[in-house]
Design a protein around this motif. Structure first.
Motif, mmCIF file in Angstrom:
data_model
loop_
_atom_site.group_PDB
_atom_site.id
_atom_site.type_symbol
_atom_site.label_atom_id
_atom_site.label_comp_id
_atom_site.label_asym_id
_atom_site.label_seq_id
_atom_site.Cartn_x
_atom_site.Cartn_y
_atom_site.Cartn_z
ATOM 1 N N ASP A 628 17.667 -3.873 10.000
ATOM 2 C CA ASP A 628 17.493 -5.148 10.713
ATOM 3 C C ASP A 628 16.115 -5.215 11.360
ATOM 4 O O ASP A 628 15.455 -6.251 11.341
ATOM 5 N N GLU A 629 15.700 -4.083 11.927
ATOM 6 C CA GLU A 629 14.374 -4.038 12.563
ATOM 7 C C GLU A 629 13.273 -4.342 11.538
ATOM 8 O O GLU A 629 12.354 -5.099 11.805
ATOM 9 N N ARG A 632 13.097 -7.900 10.587
ATOM 10 C CA ARG A 632 12.412 -8.717 11.593
ATOM 11 C C ARG A 632 10.904 -8.639 11.391
ATOM 12 O O ARG A 632 10.195 -9.622 11.544
ATOM 13 N N LYS A 633 10.408 -7.451 11.017
ATOM 14 C CA LYS A 633 8.966 -7.308 10.778
ATOM 15 C C LYS A 633 8.532 -8.168 9.593
ATOM 16 O O LYS A 633 7.468 -8.778 9.616
ATOM 17 N N LEU A 635 9.734 -10.880 8.759
ATOM 18 C CA LEU A 635 9.749 -12.300 9.119
ATOM 19 C C LEU A 635 8.377 -12.783 9.559
ATOM 20 O O LEU A 635 8.118 -13.986 9.553
#
Ligand SMILES: [Zn+2]
Ligand SMILES: [Zn+2]
Length: 1021
Positions: A628-629, A632-633, A635
C-alpha cells in the motif's frame, strides 16, 4: 480517471495481445544489436511465489529498457524440468514414503507423472509471468528435460572423460534416507539446522591393562560400525578412580569435568602410551564386528574441548574417518541401506532407522556395563535441501568430475567477470578455492541419464557423447526410444568398444545443476547453428538469486570453461531473499504469498516497483502494508497526469512542440531532461534502486514546484498563449516520465500513454514501442537557482511552523540576505505566493535589524534600523494607552520612516505587546527572517482565505465539477465575519466560480467555527 489499477492492468494485457505489441517490438528491433541475456531456468514444479517475482521483474525491466534502445533481445524463458525436486513433489502428490513406493508404482508411470507435473506448472508459471507484465517468447521456452538438453550434457561429460576427469569415488557421502540418494557438496552448503540428538559417553575395557577408556559420540547409530578409537599422542590423559567402579577410567586431562561426582586422579599418562592398545568394541557380538582387531590409533586432530579426548572411528560413516581409515587400513563398514535402515546382518538393529537405533544401543551398552551416561546435545546438523530430512553419511560409490585440474582456469575465468554486488565475486572465488570433486550422480529415477557404460569384463568406461554415438554403439533399438529417460534408456545396451562385451548403462541419473549449467550451449545453438550461437555467447548480463553462486552460476562456469575456456557471462548480478514485512523468513513460518494473489490485491506494477526500489544486496521485505505504501508513492506520477487531464478535458488543447519563454516552463523542461539523463545512467549501471530514487525526487519536484505554482495558469478561463505553453510543457514532461519509467511500471505508464499521450499527440501505438528518450543538454544554473529558491521557501515555511502560523494567514514581509536579492526578485511572485507574504526585503547587515527593541516593554517589529530608534520612540509616544494594551496594534503614526534606502510604509511597521518577538530569524546557511505580526488587515485576509477554502471543500463535497458555476450563501451573526465577507465578496465569487446570493433550495450546507464566530455556508447549482 478513476484509479482502478487492477482492472486497468487486465485491460492492458488484452490491449497488448490484441495489438500484437510484443511482436511489433521484436519486428522493430530485429536488425538491432543483440542484447545477450540468458534466463536462468525456473523450476516448473510449483506456482510462482512472490519471491520469484523479484528476479523476473528485474529481468523484464532491463529487456524492456534495452528494447526501447533498439536492441534485439534474447527473449527465451527457461524451465528446469527434471531432477530430484520434481520427484519429491510428485512423491508428495502420490502420497509416497520412499523409493520403494516408486518402484512399486512403476518407473514408467512415475516418469510420466513427473512430465505431467512439469507441463502443468510451466503453463501456470507462464500465465503468472504474463500477469507480471513480463514480455518473453512464451511459446518458445526451453526445458531442461528435452533430448536436446540431455545430449548436450552428454557432450560435456564426454569432454570431461577425454580430459581424464570422470572418476568413480567410493567414500562416505551425505545421504538423504528419504530421497535415497547422495547429495553433492554444493547442495549441502547452507543446508544445516540446529538439531538435538542424544549423545553418549561409553566406557570400553582395554584388553592389555586394567582400566577402561571413556569414548564420546553424538551419532550413536555409527557405533555399530566402529573400527578403532583415536587419541592425540601429545595430549595428557588422566587415569581416574571412581568410588562405585572397579576399573579406573581413562580420559583426557582437560575433559575431567565430564565426570560427575567424586573422582580421584591416580596418575597422568601421555596419549602416546595409549596408542596400539586393543579394546573391546561397543557391540562386539555383531557379525560385522566379530573378526575386527580393534585398537587405539594416533590422530593429532583429536581435541579435548568436547567429549572425552577419545574419538570413535567409523570409516564407513564419515569422510574424515574414511581418510583416517585409509591411512590405518581400517575396516569400512556401512550399516544402513539406501533408505537409512539397518540391514539384516545387524541383529537387534535390523530394519531400524538411525533415530530408532539409538535407545536400543544405549540399552545394550548398559547391559554390558559399558554405558557411562547419555545427555542431550544440540548441534548444527546437515539436512536434505529438498525434503529437510536429517542427512546420514553413507559409504557409497558415486560418479564425480575431478576438479583439481580445472580449478585454476575457473578461478581465472571468474575473476574476469563483473560481479554485482562485488561480494558475489568474492563468494565465487571462495567456493572455487575450496570445492571438492563434483559429485554428479544421484541414485534416482527422473533425471538426466548419465551416459556411462562400464564394462564388467574389461573395466573400460564408455561415455556416450551424442545421439549419433549412442545409435552407433547401441544399434537400431535406439531409434525406438520415446525419450532419453529411465526406464526406456536403461533398455539400451552397447557393445564394449574394447572387448565387445554387452554393457548396460550405470543406473544413476545426474545432478540437476548439470541440467541448468549446459543452457548457454543447448539453448543458444552451439550444437545446431554455431554462427547463431556466436551471436549470443557469452551472455552480457545474467541475474538470479545469490544462492545461485555455488549452484547455477557455478555449473554454468564449470561447463563453459570446460567447453570454451572462458566464462559464459560478462556481468553477473545477484539479489537477496524476499522476507516478510516483519523481517522474518517466509519459509520458517510455512507462509508464502502467491504471486497471483499479490497481483490481484496490489497490482503487478506495485510488485515491480517495490522490487525495483530494493537494494539487491540486502533482503527485501514484502507484504500488503508495504504494498500500500508503494502504491501511494506511485500515485505521485498518477496525480500529475490527472491534474493535466482535469483541465485538458475541458480545454482540449492542441499540443505543439513550441517552446515556452515562461521561467517555470523552462525550469520544467530542464528538470525532466536532467531526470532522463540520470535515469539513463542508472539503467546503464543496472541500478534500479537508484533509478527509483531519482524518479521519486523528480515527481516531487514536478508536483510540489511546477504544478503547485502553475495551478492558476490551468484554472484560467481562457486558453491563452500562457496556458497553451503550460499545457505543451506539462504534456512533454509526462510523456518523458512515462517513457523513462515504462520498463519498471509498464501498466501505469501505458494507461497514461493511451489516455493522454496518444490522445493529445501523434505518437507510437504503445509506450513500449516508443524509443527511450535521448537526454538533452540541461541548463544547470537554472536548476540550481530553483533549488535555492525552494530552500528559501522551505526556510520560510519552517519559520511559519515554529510560530504556528497557518499558510493561509498572510504575513507582511520576508527578509532575506542581500546576496539573494537578484534571485529572490526573479522568483518574487513564486516566493510570495508560496509563503503568503506581501513583500520581500533584503538585509545586508543583519546586526542592524532589531528583532527586539525594548521601549516601554513593547516589542517592535518591522524593518527598523537601530539608528531609527529615536523615530520609533517618537511614534510610540503618539499611541493611546488603549492601543498600547491591546495585544496587536497597528501603528497609525503620521509621517514616514526612512530606513536605509527604503521608505517604510506604516502598515509594515508594527508594534506588538505580545511576548512573541516580531521577527523570526533562521540561522544557518540561509539568512532569513519573517515578520510575524498580524495586523487587522492581514487578519481579515486570513479569515477570507479560510472562508474561501471552506467554500472550495463544500463545492467538492456537493459534487460540483471544477468548471461548474455555483451559488453560495453565507449566514453569520459575527460582525467581523460579515465585514470580511463584504470586503472580499468579489474575490470569493471569482475564486470559487460562484455568485454570492440568496439560495432557496441548497444542495449542501456547511457550518464552520472561525475566529470565534459561526458561519453557515450553503451551496446550490
Ligand atoms: Zn531428501
Ligand atoms: Zn570391455
Amino acid at each position: 480517471m478513476e484509479n482502478n489499477f487492477i482492472k486497468d492492468e487486465h485491460d492492458l494485457l488484452n490491449f497488448w495481445e490484441k495489438n500484437s505489441c510484443f511482436k511489433r517490438l521484436k519486428e522493430k528491433n530485429k536488425h538491432g544489436k543483440p542484447f545477450r541475456f540468458l534466463d536462468g531456468p525456473i523450476t516448473a514444479n510449483n506456482a510462482m511465489g512472490i519471491h520469484h517475482a523479484w528476479g523476473r521483474s528485474v529481468k523484464d525491466i532491463f529487456l524492456r529498457y534495452k528494447a526501447m534502445n533498439g536492441f534485439s533481445c534474447h527473449y527465451r524463458n527457461g524451465f528446469d524440468a527434471q531432477g530430484l525436486w520434481v520427484e519429491v513433489e510428485v512423491e508428495k502428490e502420490l502420497g509416497f514414503k520412499d523409493k520403494k513406493d516408486i518402484e512399486a508404482y512403476g518407473m514408467e508411470n512415475f516418469t510420466r507423472k513427473c512430465v505431467e507435473r512439469i507441463e502443468k506448472y510451466s503453463g501456470i508459471i507462464v500465465e503468472q509471468s504474463k500477469r507480471l507484465g513480463q514480455w518473453m517468447d512464451w511459446d518458445n521456452s526451453y526445458f531442461t528435460h528435452t533430448d536436446q538438453n540431455i545430449t548436450s550434457i552428454w557432450h560435456f561429460l564426454k569432454v570431461c572423460h577425454e580430459n581424464g576427469w570422470i572418476a568413480q569415488s567410493h567414500k562416505p557421502m551425505p545421504w538423504c534416507p528419504r530421497c535415497g540418494t547422495s547429495l553433492s557438496e554444493h547442495e549441502m552448503t547452507g543446508s544445516h539446522k540446529d538439531i538435538t540428538h542424544t549423545a553418549v559417553f561409553a566406557r570400553l575395557p582395554i584388553k592389555e591393562l586394567d582400566f577402561d577408556i571413556l569414548v564420546w559420540t553424538t551419532t550413536p547409530w555409527t557405533l555399530s560400525a566402529n573400527a578403532a578409537l583415536a587419541v592425540n599422542p601429545e595430549l595428557d590423559y588422566a587415569v581416574v578412580e571412581l568410588p562405585d567402579m572397579k576399573r579406573p577410567l581413562v580420559l583426557a586431562k582437560n575433559a575431567l569435568s565430564v565426570i560427575d561426582g567424586e573422582r580421584k586422579v591416580a596418575r597422568f599418562i601421555k596419549g602416546q602410551e595409549l596408542v596400539g592398545l586393543s579394546y573391546e568394541t561397543f557391540l562386539p557380538f555383531l557379525t560385522v564386528q566379530k573378526d575386527l582387531k580393534h585398537r587405539i590409533i594416533a590422530w593429532d586432530e583429536v581435541a579435548a574441548d568436547e567429549g572425552s579426548g577419545v574419538v570413535h572411528i567409523a570409516p564407513g560413516c564419515g569422510s574424515e574417518d574414511f581418510e583416517l581409515g585409509k591411512r590405518e587400513d581400517l575396516a569400512e563398514i556401512c550399516p544402513v541401506d539406501e533408505g537409512g535402515l539397518f540391514t539384516d546382518s545387524y541383529d537387534f538393529l535390523a530394519g531400524k532407522t538411525a533415530g530408532e537405533a539409538a535407545p536400543l544401543i544405549f540399552e545394550t551398552l548398559a547391559k554390558q556395563g559399558k554405558l557411562y551416561k547419555t545427555h542431550e546435545y544440540t548441534h548444527s546438523y546437515p539436512v536434505c535441501w529438498r525434503c529437510k530430512s536429517e542427512v546420514l553419511f553413507r559409504l557409497v560409490g558415486s560418479w564425480v568430475i575431478k576438479t583439481d585440474e580445472i580449478r585454476p582456469q575457473l578461478l581465472k575465468a571468474a575473476d574476469d567477470v563483473k560481479w554485482n554486488p562485488a561480494f558475489a565475486g568474492k563468494r565465487m572465488q571462495d567456493w572455487l578455492t575450496n570445492m571438492g570433486d563434483w559429485n554428479i550422480s544421484r541414485k534416482r529415477f527422473y533425471g538426466l541419464p548419465l551416459p556411462f557404460y562400464l564394462c564388467g569384463k574389461c573395466g573400460h568406461l564408455t561415455v556416450v557423447g551424442s545421439m549419433g554415438q549412442l545409435r552407433e554403439l547401441g544399434g537400431e533399438k535406439v531409434d525406438a526410444l520415446p525419450e532419453l529417460h529411465r526406464p526406456w534408456i536403461d533398455e539400451i545396451t552397447i557393445n564394449c568398444p574394447k572387448c565387445g562385451e554387452t554393457v548396460s548403462r550405470v543406473p544413476e541419473v545426474g545432478d540437476v545443476w548439470l541440467d541448468a549449467g549446459i543452457t548457454p550451449f543447448s539453448t543458444l545453438g552451439y550444437f545446431t547453428d554455431r554462427k547463431e550461437w556466436e551471436k549470443w555467447f557469452p551472455s552480457e548480463w545474467v541475474i538470479e538469486m545469490n544462492e545461485q553462486i555455488r549452484l547455477w552460476f557455478y555449473s554454468l562456469l564449470f561447463m563453459s570453461v570446460t567447453l570454451t575456456g572462458k566464462a559464459p557471462y560478462e556481468q553477473v548480478m545477484t539479489h537477496s531473499s524476499v522476507v516478510q514485512e516483519d523481517g522474518s523468513k517466509f519459509h520458517k513460518s510455512g507462509f508464502m504469498i502467491r504471486f497471483d494473489e499479490a497481483a490481484e490485491k496490489i497490482g503487478a506494477d506495485t510488485v515491480r516497483y517495490l522490487y525495483a526500489g530494493a537494494n539487491i544486496s540486502t533482503d527485501v521485505r514484502f507484504g500488503y502494508h508495504l504494498g500500500d505504501e508503494v502504491r501511494r508513492k506511485l500515485l505521485g506520477l498518477w496525480n500529475i497526469y490527472t491534474f493535466f487531464m482535469t483541465y485538458a478535458e475541458i480545454d482540449k488543447p492542441a499540443i505543439t512542440d513550441s517552446l515556452s519563454d515562461n521561467l517555470m516552463d523552462q525550469w520544467l523542461e530542464n528538470r525532466v531532461q536532467s531526470f532522463v539523463a540520470r535515469a539513463e545512467r542508472s539503467y546503464e549501471k543496472y541500478n534500479t534502486a537508484e533509478l527509483i530514487r531519482e524518479f521519486e525526487i523528480c515527481v516531487d519536484d514536478v508536483s510540489n514546484w511546477y504544478v503547485r505554482l502553475c495551478r492558476r495558469r490551468f484554472w484560467k478561463d481562457t486558453l491563452d498563449n500562457d496556458k497553451q505553453n503550460a499545457y505543451n510543457t506539462l504534456y512533454r514532461t509526462v510523456k518523458l516520465m512515462c517513457q523513462v519509467m515504462a520498463p519498471v511500471i509498464p501498466f501505469m505508464t501505458e494507461t497514461i500513454w493511451q489516455t493522454m499521450i496518444v490522445r493529445f499527440g501523434n505518437v507510437e501505438l504503445s509506450v513500449h514501442l516508443s524509443d527511450f528518450p535521448k537526454p538533452q543538454a540541461v541548463d544547470a544554473d537554472l536548476l540550481r537557482e530553483v533549488e535555492t529558491v525552494r530552500e528559501v521557501i522551505a526556510g520560510g515555511m519552517k519559520l511559519r511552523n515554529e510560530n504556528q502560523l497557518k499558510v493561509r494567514q498572510p504575513l507582511s514581509v520576508l527578509y532575506a540576505d542581500a546576496t539573494l536579492t537578484a534571485l529572490c526578485e526573479k522568483y518574487a511572485s513564486a516566493i510570495k505566493d508560496e509563503l503568503n507574504v506581501k513583500a520581500l526585503a533584503f538585509i545586508s547587515d543583519w546586526n542592524t535589524l532589531c528583532d527586539e527593541v525594548l521601549v516601554l516593554d513593547f516589542k517592535v517589529a518591522g524593518r527598523i534600523l537601530k539608528s531609527d530608534l529615536s523615530k520609533v520612540k517618537e511614534l510610540l509616544e503618539k499611541l493611546t494607552e488603549e492601543e498600547m494594551k491591546s495585544s496587536v496594534v497597528g501603528l497609525k503614526a503620521t509621517g514616514e520612516i526612512k530606513l536605509g534606502e527604503h521608505i517604510l510604509t506604516t502598515d509594515i511597521l508594527m508594534l506588538s505587546t505580545t511576548d512573541k518577538p516580531g521577527i523570526k530569524r533562521l540561522t544557518g546557511e540561509l539568512q532569513l527572517a519573517l515578520c510575524v505580526i498580524i495586523t487587522p488587515e492581514l487578519k481579515a485576509e486570513g479569515t477570507y482565505r479560510e472562508i474561501l477554502r471552506n467554500c472550495q471543500v463544500l463545492r467538492k463535497e456537493a459534487g460540483f465539477e471544477v468548471s461548474d458555476r455555483v451559488k453560495l450563501c453565507f449566514a453569520t451573526e459575527s460582525a467581523l465575519l460579515i465585514s470580511v465577507i463584504n470586503e472580499y465578496g468579489a474575490s470569493i465569487e471569482r475564486e470559487a466560480l460562484a455568485a454570492v446570493c440568496e439560495i432557496n433550495n441548497p444542495t449542501a450546507e456547511k457550518i464552520i467555527d472561525i475566529d470565534g464566530g459561526q458561519l453557515t455556508i450553503t451551496i446550490a447549482g
